[in-house]
Design a protein around this motif. Structure first.
Motif, PDB file in Angstrom:
ATOM      1  N   PRO A  48       0.825  -1.216   0.000  1.00 53.82           N
ATOM      2  CA  PRO A  48       0.000   0.000   0.000  1.00 53.82           C
ATOM      3  C   PRO A  48       0.857   1.263   0.000  1.00 53.82           C
ATOM      4  N   MET A  49       0.536   2.170  -0.895  1.00 47.41           N
ATOM      5  CA  MET A  49       1.271   3.432  -1.013  1.00 47.41           C
ATOM      6  C   MET A  49       1.203   4.246   0.275  1.00 47.41           C
ATOM      7  N   VAL A  50       0.063   4.225   0.944  1.00 45.91           N
ATOM      8  CA  VAL A  50      -0.105   5.033   2.149  1.00 45.91           C
ATOM      9  C   VAL A  50       0.850   4.576   3.252  1.00 45.91           C
ATOM     10  N   GLU A  51       1.139   3.294   3.345  1.00 42.35           N
ATOM     11  CA  GLU A  51       2.062   2.805   4.368  1.00 42.35           C
ATOM     12  C   GLU A  51       3.467   3.353   4.136  1.00 42.35           C
ATOM     13  N   GLN A  97      -0.791  12.681   1.796  1.00 39.41           N
ATOM     14  CA  GLN A  97      -0.491  11.619   2.759  1.00 39.41           C
ATOM     15  C   GLN A  97       0.718  11.963   3.621  1.00 39.41           C
ATOM     16  N   VAL A  98       1.769  12.506   3.016  1.00 38.82           N
ATOM     17  CA  VAL A  98       2.957  12.876   3.800  1.00 38.82           C
ATOM     18  C   VAL A  98       2.616  14.005   4.768  1.00 38.82           C
ATOM     19  N   ALA A  99       1.919  15.033   4.289  1.00 36.89           N
ATOM     20  CA  ALA A  99       1.554  16.157   5.144  1.00 36.89           C
ATOM     21  C   ALA A  99       0.610  15.719   6.263  1.00 36.89           C
ATOM     22  N   SER A 100      -0.318  14.829   5.921  1.00 40.71           N
ATOM     23  CA  SER A 100      -1.263  14.334   6.916  1.00 40.71           C
ATOM     24  C   SER A 100      -0.542  13.599   8.038  1.00 40.71           C
ATOM     25  N   TRP A 164      12.612   7.944  -0.432  1.00 41.48           N
ATOM     26  CA  TRP A 164      11.987   6.613  -0.436  1.00 41.48           C
ATOM     27  C   TRP A 164      11.408   6.334  -1.808  1.00 41.48           C
ATOM     28  N   ASN A 165      10.862   5.159  -1.984  1.00 39.22           N
ATOM     29  CA  ASN A 165      10.248   4.826  -3.272  1.00 39.22           C
ATOM     30  C   ASN A 165       9.004   3.982  -3.059  1.00 39.22           C
ATOM     31  N   VAL A 166       8.105   4.042  -4.020  1.00 39.64           N
ATOM     32  CA  VAL A 166       6.875   3.249  -3.997  1.00 39.64           C
ATOM     33  C   VAL A 166       6.809   2.464  -5.301  1.00 39.64           C
ATOM     34  N   PRO A 167       6.120   1.333  -5.310  1.00 37.33           N
ATOM     35  CA  PRO A 167       6.066   0.525  -6.531  1.00 37.33           C
ATOM     36  C   PRO A 167       5.230   1.181  -7.623  1.00 37.33           C
ATOM     37  N   LEU A 168       5.667   1.023  -8.857  1.00 39.33           N
ATOM     38  CA  LEU A 168       4.862   1.422 -10.012  1.00 39.33           C
ATOM     39  C   LEU A 168       3.988   0.225 -10.375  1.00 39.33           C
ATOM     40  N   ASN A 169       2.789   0.193  -9.782  1.00 35.48           N
ATOM     41  CA  ASN A 169       1.882  -0.925 -10.022  1.00 35.48           C
ATOM     42  C   ASN A 169       0.573  -0.408 -10.609  1.00 35.48           C
ATOM     43  N   ARG A 171      -2.221   0.420  -9.250  1.00 32.41           N
ATOM     44  CA  ARG A 171      -2.855   1.526  -8.521  1.00 32.41           C
ATOM     45  C   ARG A 171      -2.122   2.846  -8.734  1.00 32.41           C
ATOM     46  N   THR A 172      -0.800   2.841  -8.573  1.00 31.66           N
ATOM     47  CA  THR A 172      -0.063   4.086  -8.745  1.00 31.66           C
ATOM     48  C   THR A 172      -0.036   4.516 -10.210  1.00 31.66           C
ATOM     49  N   ARG A 173      -0.018   3.552 -11.122  1.00 31.03           N
ATOM     50  CA  ARG A 173      -0.027   3.890 -12.546  1.00 31.03           C
ATOM     51  C   ARG A 173      -1.301   4.639 -12.927  1.00 31.03           C
ATOM     52  N   SER A 174      -2.420   4.286 -12.275  1.00 35.37           N
ATOM     53  CA  SER A 174      -3.688   4.941 -12.599  1.00 35.37           C
ATOM     54  C   SER A 174      -3.699   6.408 -12.178  1.00 35.37           C
TER      55      SER A 174
END
Length: 222
Positions: A48-51, A97-100, A164-169, A171-174
Motif C-alpha cells: 500500500p502506497m499510504v504505508e 499523505q505525507v503532510a497528513s 523513499w520509493n513506492v512501486p509502479l503498479n 494503482r499508482t499507474r492509474s
C-alpha cells in the motif's frame, strides 16, 4: 537365423517403446488438474502506497522533533514531477499523505503561515520558525523515487528530509499520465504495415527519460 534375430530385435524395441510411452503417460497424468500451466508474466508489488508515505512522514517528523521549535507553522507545496510542470493525481495523493502524517505527529500544518503567531509560548523556548514542506519524484520502470524536505523560509535550511520509493503498479499507474498503447503489435507481421489512426497528442512522459535513482535536488523549492 538372421530372420529370427531381426524379428527378436524388432519385438524388443517395440516393448521398450511401449514401456516408455506408458511411463510418460503416467507422469503426464500426475500433473493434470494439480497446478496451472500458465501464470502472470509480471507480478505487481502491491505494498500500500499510504504505508510507505506514512513511514516517510514518520522519518521526517523524527528529525523535526530535534530541530524545529515548538509551534512552528509548516505550509505545504504540491510535490512535483522532476523535469515537468505537469501536476498529477499521484502528486496530490502523495503530498496529502505525507503532510497528513506529519500533522498526526503533532506539527502545525497550516494553509497560511502569515496568520500564525510567531512568538514563543515560553521565554525559555526558541521562537517558532516558518517552514515549507516540498518534494519531488521521478518515475522509473518499476519504482517511483521520491524526495521530500522541510526547509525554513528565512534561510532555506533543511531541517528534515527523506528519500523513499513506492512501486509502479496498477494503482499508482492509474494516478499518473501513463497510458497503455491501444495498438497490439504482433511479434511477426504477416499482414503488412500497421495502420494507426491519427489522434491529438496527450500529455505524457517517458519513464526512460526520468532519473531512476533517488536523490535530493538542490532546487527542490524552485
Amino acid at each position: 537365423m538372421k530372420g529370427r534375430t531381426i524379428s527378436f530385435i524388432i519385438a524388443l524395441a517395440a516393448l521398450l517403446a511401449l514401456g516408455a510411452c506408458s511411463g510418460y503417460q503416467e507422469r503426464t497424468l500426475d500433473y493434470l488438474g494439480k497446478r496451472p500451466t500458465t501464470g502472470p508474466f509480471f507480478k505487481d508489488d502491491n505494498t500500500p502506497m499510504v504505508e510507505l508515505n506514512y513511514d516517510a512522514g514518520d522519518q521526517i517528523s523524527n528529525q523535526l522533533e530535534e530541530r524545529l521549535p515548538i509551534g512552528s507553522p509548516i505550509t505545504v507545496t504540491m510535490f512535483r514531477l522532476r523535469g515537468s510542470t505537469l501536476q498529477t493525481d499521484f502528486a496530490k495523493v502523495l503530498t496529502e499523505q505525507v503532510a497528513s502524517r506529519i500533522a498526526q505527529k503533532g506539527f502545525a500544518i497550516v494553509a497560511d503561515s502569515s496568520r500564525f503567531p510567531m512568538t514563543a509560548i515560553d521565554e525559555d523556548l526558541a521562537p517558532p520558525q516558518k517552514c515549507v514542506l516540498a518534494g519531488a519524484y521521478s518515475v522509473g520502470k518499476t519504482r517511483i523515487f521520491i524526495t521530500a524536505a522541510v526547509t525554513t523560509v528565512e534561510d532555506g535550511e533543511i531541517i528534515g528530509s527523506w528519500d523513499w520509493n513506492v512501486p509502479l503498479n496498477t494503482r499508482t499507474r492509474s494516478l499518473l499520465p501513463i497510458k497503455e498503447s491501444p495498438y497490439i503489435d504482433p511479434m511477426v507481421n504477416t499482414s503488412g504495415p500497421l495502420q494507426k489512426e491519427n489522434s491529438s497528442p496527450q500529455p505524457r512522459f517517458d519513464p526512460n527519460q526520468s532519473i531512476n535513482q533517488p536523490g535530493f535536488e538542490q532546487d527542490i523549492m524552485n
